[in-house]
Design a protein around this motif. Structure first.
Motif, mmCIF file in Angstrom:
data_model
loop_
_atom_site.group_PDB
_atom_site.id
_atom_site.type_symbol
_atom_site.label_atom_id
_atom_site.label_comp_id
_atom_site.label_asym_id
_atom_site.label_seq_id
_atom_site.Cartn_x
_atom_site.Cartn_y
_atom_site.Cartn_z
ATOM 1 N N PHE A 169 -28.691 -17.930 -19.765
ATOM 2 C CA PHE A 169 -28.892 -18.593 -18.381
ATOM 3 C C PHE A 169 -29.208 -18.054 -17.191
ATOM 4 O O PHE A 169 -28.369 -17.304 -16.655
ATOM 5 C CB PHE A 169 -27.774 -19.731 -18.294
ATOM 6 C CG PHE A 169 -28.166 -20.806 -17.255
ATOM 7 C CD1 PHE A 169 -28.842 -21.762 -17.947
ATOM 8 C CD2 PHE A 169 -27.712 -20.650 -16.056
ATOM 9 C CE1 PHE A 169 -29.158 -22.894 -16.815
ATOM 10 C CE2 PHE A 169 -28.005 -21.527 -15.261
ATOM 11 C CZ PHE A 169 -28.826 -22.669 -15.620
ATOM 12 N N TYR B 223 -31.516 -26.473 -23.067
ATOM 13 C CA TYR B 223 -30.180 -26.307 -22.953
ATOM 14 C C TYR B 223 -29.422 -27.789 -23.181
ATOM 15 O O TYR B 223 -28.441 -28.057 -23.843
ATOM 16 C CB TYR B 223 -29.636 -25.713 -21.711
ATOM 17 C CG TYR B 223 -29.501 -24.235 -21.955
ATOM 18 C CD1 TYR B 223 -28.850 -23.658 -22.960
ATOM 19 C CD2 TYR B 223 -30.193 -23.324 -21.050
ATOM 20 C CE1 TYR B 223 -28.840 -22.149 -22.939
ATOM 21 C CE2 TYR B 223 -30.222 -22.055 -21.485
ATOM 22 C CZ TYR B 223 -29.298 -21.234 -22.261
ATOM 23 O OH TYR B 223 -29.522 -20.030 -22.439
ATOM 24 N N GLU B 224 -30.135 -28.545 -22.600
ATOM 25 C CA GLU B 224 -29.593 -30.111 -22.539
ATOM 26 C C GLU B 224 -29.359 -30.503 -24.164
ATOM 27 O O GLU B 224 -28.625 -31.058 -24.590
ATOM 28 C CB GLU B 224 -30.307 -31.146 -21.823
ATOM 29 C CG GLU B 224 -29.789 -32.663 -21.714
ATOM 30 C CD GLU B 224 -30.370 -33.494 -21.048
ATOM 31 O OE1 GLU B 224 -30.114 -34.613 -20.720
ATOM 32 O OE2 GLU B 224 -31.713 -33.256 -20.589
ATOM 33 N N MET C 179 -33.922 -26.190 -18.223
ATOM 34 C CA MET C 179 -32.780 -27.166 -18.494
ATOM 35 C C MET C 179 -32.860 -28.052 -19.578
ATOM 36 O O MET C 179 -31.713 -28.314 -20.276
ATOM 37 C CB MET C 179 -32.697 -27.959 -17.214
ATOM 38 C CG MET C 179 -32.167 -27.269 -15.949
ATOM 39 S SD MET C 179 -30.490 -26.801 -16.081
ATOM 40 C CE MET C 179 -30.320 -25.840 -14.696
ATOM 41 N N LEU D 278 -22.885 -22.765 -13.795
ATOM 42 C CA LEU D 278 -23.446 -22.602 -15.429
ATOM 43 C C LEU D 278 -23.364 -21.094 -15.519
ATOM 44 O O LEU D 278 -23.218 -20.708 -16.849
ATOM 45 C CB LEU D 278 -24.633 -23.105 -15.398
ATOM 46 C CG LEU D 278 -24.830 -24.927 -15.303
ATOM 47 C CD1 LEU D 278 -26.293 -24.926 -14.987
ATOM 48 C CD2 LEU D 278 -24.454 -25.223 -16.405
ATOM 49 N N TYR E 136 -22.763 -28.560 -20.830
ATOM 50 C CA TYR E 136 -23.506 -29.623 -21.394
ATOM 51 C C TYR E 136 -23.603 -30.759 -20.162
ATOM 52 O O TYR E 136 -24.685 -31.223 -19.660
ATOM 53 C CB TYR E 136 -23.160 -30.141 -22.572
ATOM 54 C CG TYR E 136 -23.507 -31.593 -22.985
ATOM 55 C CD1 TYR E 136 -24.868 -31.713 -23.222
ATOM 56 C CD2 TYR E 136 -22.701 -32.646 -23.033
ATOM 57 C CE1 TYR E 136 -25.432 -32.953 -23.567
ATOM 58 C CE2 TYR E 136 -23.329 -33.764 -23.467
ATOM 59 C CZ TYR E 136 -24.564 -34.050 -23.590
ATOM 60 O OH TYR E 136 -25.254 -35.201 -24.019
ATOM 61 N N HIS F 130 -30.689 -31.861 -15.179
ATOM 62 C CA HIS F 130 -31.904 -32.117 -15.749
ATOM 63 C C HIS F 130 -32.336 -33.685 -15.369
ATOM 64 O O HIS F 130 -33.455 -34.040 -14.986
ATOM 65 C CB HIS F 130 -31.975 -32.025 -17.301
ATOM 66 C CG HIS F 130 -33.248 -32.230 -18.048
ATOM 67 N ND1 HIS F 130 -33.430 -33.299 -18.822
ATOM 68 C CD2 HIS F 130 -34.410 -31.811 -17.829
ATOM 69 C CE1 HIS F 130 -34.576 -33.265 -19.088
ATOM 70 N NE2 HIS F 130 -35.369 -32.267 -18.634
ATOM 71 N N VAL G 10 -25.606 -29.271 -17.005
ATOM 72 C CA VAL G 10 -26.912 -29.094 -17.485
ATOM 73 C C VAL G 10 -27.739 -30.478 -17.586
ATOM 74 O O VAL G 10 -28.748 -30.677 -17.430
ATOM 75 C CB VAL G 10 -27.329 -28.400 -18.654
ATOM 76 C CG1 VAL G 10 -28.732 -28.610 -19.300
ATOM 77 C CG2 VAL G 10 -27.052 -26.971 -18.613
#
Length: 157
Positions: A46, A4-5, A1, A71, A112, A119, A115
């Protein structure tokens, strides 16, 4: 996570800049050479490994599982649009795909948002009943992205 963040906000910004360049070209302005230097989002893989996914899903809350499903769905749609974009060869081909660039910008904004929340909030994550439009609007405001005609016309992304 976390990976991707970190990357997702730049994916949104790069797709938006690409959209802006194509929007300007569609309105008759010269095609901006920056377009060819932009790095769009890579293929989003993902949670593609089923074994990992099935194990992980058992440990997630109901809200987290809903977010993971969202997601995965977003990643699939973004990847499909990206494949179409990847087949374009000439500048005119890209202009014809302007809607795919906008769609990916908006879906990446949602990606976004989810994620980041997953997170940051970890086990406290709760799936919010926001529409996709509300999520996109929130993220766009934070990232300085606007699809309003007057903003696109005056923007210098």
């Amino acid at each position: 996570m976390a990976d991707y963040e970190k990357a997702a906000s730049s994916y949104v910004k790069n797709y938006y800049e690409s959209y802006w360049i194509l929007w300007k070209a569609d309105k008759g302005q010269a095609f901006n050479d920056r377009f060819h230097k932009l790095t769009l989002a890579p293929r989003l893989e993902f949670l593609s490994m089923e074994a990992l996914l099935s194990k992980s899903l058992l440990e997630l809350s109901s809200d987290q599982r809903m977010a993971v499903k969202a997601l995965r769905s977003l990643a699939d749609k973004i990847n499909k649009n990206s494949e179409l974009i990847g087949r374009a060869e000439r500048e005119e081909d890209f202009v014809l795909l302007i809607g795919k660039f906008r769609a990916n910008t908006e879906m990446l904004a949602s990606f976004y948002y989810l994620v980041s929340r997953m997170h940051q909030e970890a086990e406290r994550f709760a799936y919010l009943a926001l529409t996709n439009s509300e999520v996109v609007e929130k993220v766009n405001r934070v990232l300085g992205v606007s699809f309003e005609w007057q903003d696109l016309a005056k923007a210098n992304v």
